[in-house]
Design an enzyme around this catalytic site. Sequence first.
Site, PDB file in Angstrom:
ATOM      1  CB  THR A 102     -19.609 -49.288 -20.839  1.00  0.00           C
ATOM      2  OG1 THR A 102     -18.247 -49.398 -20.762  1.00  0.00           O
ATOM      3  CG2 THR A 102     -20.419 -48.771 -22.141  1.00  0.00           C
ATOM      4  CE  LYS A 178     -15.533 -48.494 -22.655  1.00  0.00           C
ATOM      5  NZ  LYS A 178     -16.090 -48.947 -21.411  1.00  0.00           N
ATOM      6  CE  LYS A 246     -23.442 -52.926 -20.523  1.00  0.00           C
ATOM      7  NZ  LYS A 246     -22.361 -51.843 -20.049  1.00  0.00           N
TER       8      LYS A 246
END
Length: 1400
Positions: A102, A178, A246
Amino acid sequence: MAAPGSNGDVAFIGLGAMGSGMAAHLVKQGFAVCGFDVYGPSMAKLQAAGGKAAASPAEAAQDAALLVVMVTNSDQAESVLFGEKGAAAALAKGATVVLCSTVPPDFVRGLERKLASLGLLLVDAPVSGGVVRAAAGTLTIMAAGSPEALQNAEQVLKALSENLYIIPGGAGSGSNVKMVNQLLAGVHIAAAAEAIALGARAGLDTRLLYDIISKAAGNSWMFENRVPHMLEQDYAPKSALDIFVKDLGIVLGEAKGLKWPLPLSAAAHQQFLAGSAAGLGREDDAGVVRVFEKLSGVSVAAPKPPRAPLALPPADPNAPKPAVGFIGLGAMGGGMAINLVKTGFHVTGFDVYPPSVERLTSAGGSAGSSPAATAKGADVLVIMVTNSDQAEAVLFGEAGAVPALSDGATVVLCSTVPPDYVRSLTSRLEGEGRGLRLVDAPVSGGVAKAADGTLTIMAAGSDDALAGAASVLRAMSENLYVIPGGAGAGSNVKMVNQLLAGVHIAAAAEAVALGARAGLDTRLLYDIISKAAGSSWMFVNRVPHMLDNDYTPKSALDIFVKDLGIVLGEAKSLKFPLPLAAQAHQLFLLGSAAGFGREDDAAVVKVYEKLAGVSAAAPLPLNPSNLAAAPSSSPSSTPTLSLQATLAALPPEWPEDPLPEIQEAVGAKNRARPVMVVLDDDPTGTQTVHGVAVLTEWSVESLTAELAGRPPCLFVLTNSRALHTDEAAALTSEICRNLVAAADAAGHLPFTVVLRGDSTLRGHFPQEPEAAAAVLGETDAWLLAPFFLQGGRYTIGDVHYVADGDRLVPAGETEFAKDAAFGYRSSNLKEWVEEKTGGRMTIANVASVSLETIRQGGPEAVAKELLSLKKGAVCVVNAASERDMRVFAAGMLRAEAAGRRFLCRTAAAFVSASAGIEPRPPLGPADLKVTRKSCRGHGGLIVVGSYVPKTTAQVEELLRLRGNELEQLTVSVAAVASDDAAVREEEIARTVRRTEAALRSGRDTLIMTSRKLVTGTNAASSLAIGGRVSSAVVEIVRRIQVEPRYLLAKGGITSSDLAVKAMGATRAEVAGQALPGVPLWRLGPGSRYPGVPYIVFPGNVGGKDAIAQVVATWALPPAPTTSGLLESAREGGYAVGAFNVYNLEGVAAVVAAAEALQSPAILQIHPGSLDHGGRPLVACCLAAARDAAVPITVHLDHGAKEDDVMAALQLGFDSVMVDGSHLPYDENVAYTRRVARAAHARGMAVEAELGRLSGTEDGLTVQEYEAKLTDVQQARDFLAATKIDALAVCIGNVHGKYPASGPKIDLDRLQALREAAGSTTLVLHGASGLPEDLVKACIRAGVTKFNVNTEVRAAYLESLRQQSGARDLVDVMRAAGEAMQAVVAEKMRMFGSVGKTPFS
C-alpha cells in the site's frame, strides 16, 4: 507465465505477516519461490514451506522474470528495488515487478517510469483480506498496469486471489482503489474501537455486544475481524497499528492533492496517531481501542466463553397469539406490522399517514383511528415511531395509548430513543399501578428485513415484560437478543449499533466520493470493496443508492441526525469522547441543512457532490456482448463503453502500414500532387505535425510565397471558433478567395482545403464548409473525421466517443457538448449532422466508412466506397487507431487520383495521416537549444484562458505539484469583463507589473483567469464576454516587456490571440509537440520575440498532470550548489577546480574556460581579494555564475575571521570556507560549528580545514615550522562535532610554489582520511604545481575539489609584463584573460571535469 529465472519462477521480497503467507501459498501452488526479508525467521518459514531464501534483494531477483514486492511502504519499496544490492538491476530483461504494498498512487506512477527506463514492467497490485486470506490464496487484488505486464503476472495474481480485479487507468489506479479501501478499513477499525469502548463505558457485556452487532447493520469486515482481538486483549500484530498511521496518511495526502475533504479519515488518523504516540504502534491495529481504555479507565475485555445468554421463555405452540396494537407504520414499521399479520397475529395499526394504514388493512390488518383506539384491547402494543417526542405523544398525548391499555399489557418500544428516556418510561408505566410493562426492543436490519421478519432485535426489560411480548418479538426477528440490565440496556446496544451504522454510511459516502474525485469507476469500486476488508453492512446496502442516484427514502437522512444526536448526548453524560461519531453527525447535519433530510440517508454523499461538483453515480454494468455494437439512433440511448473491451472486440487492424504509399503520393517528386491547406479554427490543430509552417495572416502575397515552395502541408490560423457564425463564414470565404488567387499566381498550383476543427465537435458546422464550397466550387463529398488518438477521441459504429480513463463516453454526454456557443446533443455523427444542419441533411443522406471496411478491406476498399458516394454526400469516417486513419487517407488519395474532390472537416489526426507526417517524440528545451544563458535566466510564462473542466483540473494539479515554484496571478474575469474602463485597466496593469517582476527573477509565472465561468444569456453574448476576457489577457501579455524563456498558452482561443495580437507573429514553424497532442512552435521573424518557444496547449487534451509535466520539462534547471557539484564529481570520479579570482578578467577567464570545455567550476574569493574588490567583486561573480551556460558556484575561501565570515553569509555566496586551522583544536571546533550552523540555516555548504598548510597566499604566510598534517582520528572527531560538508586536508600540499624537489604528498594518509570522512567531501588546497599523475592519484583517493590560485595569478602577471608596450588597455585585458583561461582550461583537463556538464 514468463520464463522462469535461475532462482525460480517467482522472486518475493517482503515476508511479513501477509507476505509470508502469500509466498508460502505460491509454493503450495507449484511455483518455485525465492524470497528475501530482513527478518531471518520469516525466511526460515519460507524455507520450511519449500521455498528458497536469498541473502539480498538482488540475489532473490537474479535473472527472475517476475518479482513480487510486499513491503511496508514506498521507502522500503524504493530501497529493495534500487538501494544497495537492489533487485531491479538483477532482474531479467523485460521482467515484471508486482507491487502489492500500500503506497501512494503518485509513487506507483513514478516507479513505473523508473522501471521502464530499465526495460522492466510494473503491475500495481495492492491486496486486501488479511493474514488468513493471504495464506489461503483468497485475497482481493486490485491490479493495474499495461496489458503486457498484466499478462506476465496473471498466473501469480490468480494464484494469490479469490477476487482479482483489473483496474482501468494504468499503474496507480490499483493503488487508488486500495487507497479508498484503506480509508474505509481504517475508519471502520477506529469506529469499532470507539463503539466497543462506549459499550464498556455504558456497562454492556462487550462480548454480547460483539455477537449482536456482528449480525446487525452496524457490522463491518473490520468490526467482525478486529473486535475479538480487543475482547481477548490479544494485540500480537497481525497488522500493526502504525500501518494505518501510514495508510491513512497516504489517503489524506492524496486527498490534499485532490483538494478533497476527508473529515472521518482525518479523525481516524488522529486516533491511530494517538495510539502510536502511546507506544502501541507495533501492536495489532485493534490496539487503537487502548487509547479509549487509557483515557477513560474502562476495559473492553470480555470473558471467553461468554456468560450464558439470557433467553426468553420457551415458545408454547398451543398458546393463543396475543392481540397486537401497532403505532408507527412508516418504512420499517409498516413492514413489521404486515409481517405480524402474515404470521397469524391480529394487528390493529395507526399512523398519521393514511396510505400507510391502508397498506396494513389491505394485508389483513385493522385500522385504529387513534393511538387510544389502537391500544384498546391489545395485549402487546408495539411502538415504532421516529423519536422520543413522538413516542411521548402517542403514549401520553391527546387520545394517547396508555390510558386505553388493558391492565397487564406490554408495551414494546422499537424506536431508537435515548436510554434515559426508556428508563424514565419504565418508571412511569409502573407508576400507573395497572401492571403495565415495558420491553426496550430497538431493532436493526432495514426495510427488507422488517418485512421478512428477519430483524435483529435487542430486547431488555423485566422477565414478565419479556414473557408477555415473547411471541411478537420472535415473529419479528431472525436474531433476538435478550440484554441484561433491564429496560434501557437494549437502547444502549442500539446506540452503539447506530454509532457504527452512522459512521459507516458517512464513511461510505466519503470513500465513494473520493473515488469519483480520483477518476475511478465508482460501480467497479463498489464491486471490489464489497468483497474486501473495507466492506461494511451499510456500504453494501447504501452505496447502490448512491451509484443509482436513487434517494427514495428507505431510512431518511434526518433519522441519523437524530440517532447520532442520541449517541453523542448519551456519551456526553458518560463523559466519553466520540470523535468519529461527532464527525459523522456533522456530515448528516450538513446534508439536512442542504435540504436532503427527508431523502434516503445515503444522500449524505450529496454533501460531497455539492461541495466539489463530482458525481458518485455510475451507469449499470453493460452486457459484454453489446460492447462494440452500434448504438441506437436516439442520442439518449448511446451507452458508455469500456475502452479496453471495446477496442479488443474490434477487428484486427489492416496489416500493412500505408504510410510509405501516402508519402510517395504527397512527396516532392509528384509534381501533380495538390498542396494541403489546412484552415485551422484554433492553433491546436498543429498537434500532430512538425516541420510545417503556420500563417496567421492570409494576404495573397503571403499565401503565394508559401505555395511557391510546394510544401505538402500548410496551416492558416483563422481562429474562427472565437467569432460569430456569420463572421466565421465570411472569413472562410475571404481566405478561400485569396487561396485561389495565390495558387494562380504560383503557377496554377493545385491545392485542397481541410477545415480542421475541434475533435469534440465544437465549431461552426456546417457554415464554414458551406462558405468554402461557395468559393471553391462544389465537391463530390464532405468528409467528417473527428478521430484524435492523443485526445482520446474515437469514432466507432458512427458514434463519436471521448475517453475518460477506461470509459468511452459518448461525446454528446460530455462537458464539451454543453459548450455555451457550440453545444449539441447527438453522439452518433449521422444524427449530429442532422442536428447541426437543422434537418437539411438527414440521417438517411449521411454515409459512413466503417471500421470493418478500413480494417478488413484496406485502402482499396476505402477508395471503392468513396468513389461510390452520391454527389454532395456527407461521409463519416470511423477510426480507432492511427493506422485506421492512415488507411483511410491512402484510400482517399486513391479516390482523388481517380478524379474525386473532397472537402474535409476533421481533427488533427487526419492532417498528419494525409500529409504522410511520421510522429516524433515530444521536444524539450535541449532540442531547441534553450539554455539558462540564452534566455538570460528569465522565467517562463504560462497563460490559461480555457474554461473546460479538464483545464481546471490540470491547473489544480499544476499548482499541487509545482505551486511552490510558480508565481500565480489570477485575473478577475468580472473585472476585465466589466464595462467600467477604470476597473478593467487597474486589473490589467496590476497583472503586468507582477508578471514582469516574477519573470526577471527567473520564476515561471502562471496567469490564469478566475475559474468561475461567466456566460451570457445566449450563444452570442457568451462569445462577447469571452472576447472581452480574451482581449484583456492579450493586452496583459502584449504589455509585458520581459522576454519569457517560453510561452505556454492553454486553450485554443487564448493560443491564437496571444500569438497574433500579443506576440505580433505572422508566421511560425511547428517544431513538434511538447507532449502528445500539444503543439510546440517557434515564433517567426517579425514577431516580438523571434525564436521563443511557443507551447500551444489545447483546452481539452492531456491527463490531469499534463500541464505540470510540460512546465517541469521546461523549468530552469535548479541553480547549481557547491555540494551538488562536488557530489556529482565524487560519483563521476573527477574533481572540480576552485579558482581564486580578483577582477573581471579573472572571472571571465574561468567562465569562458568552463563553457568552452563544458566543465563545472567554482569561482573562489579570498578574504584578501574581498577586502580589495568588496561587494562589487562578489556581485560580479554571482552574476557570471548565474548567466553561465554551465554550472558555476561562488565560494568564500579561507574565512579566518568570524566577523568576516558571518558578514559574507549575507552576500549571496553558495558556500564558505571556515579556516580555524590557526586556532587550538577545541577553539577550531567551536568556531567551525558556529559558522556551520549559521551557514546551513541559509542553505550554504561549509568547508573547513584541519591541519595547516605552509606557504603564502594573498599576503598570508604560514611558516613551514607552523604547518601540520591532518590527523586521521582527529578528522573523524572534527567532522562528527562540526557537521561540515567539505574538509580541506593537509597531506604535504602547500600554498604557493612547491620546492624544487617537488611535492611530497602522503597518499596513504589521504586514503585513510577518505575512509574517515565518510560522505564528507575532501578538498586539496595548493593544486598549483602538482603534476598530473599526482592529481589523478589524489582524485582516485577521494579528492573532489582542488584549489588553484598561484598559477592563474602568475599567468596574469606574466601577460601584463609582456603587454607593457600595448597601446590600448582593452588589448591588455584581453591578453591577460586569454592567458588565465589557458591555465584554467589545463587544470580542468587535469581534474577530469571536461564534458561533465552539458549546457543548461
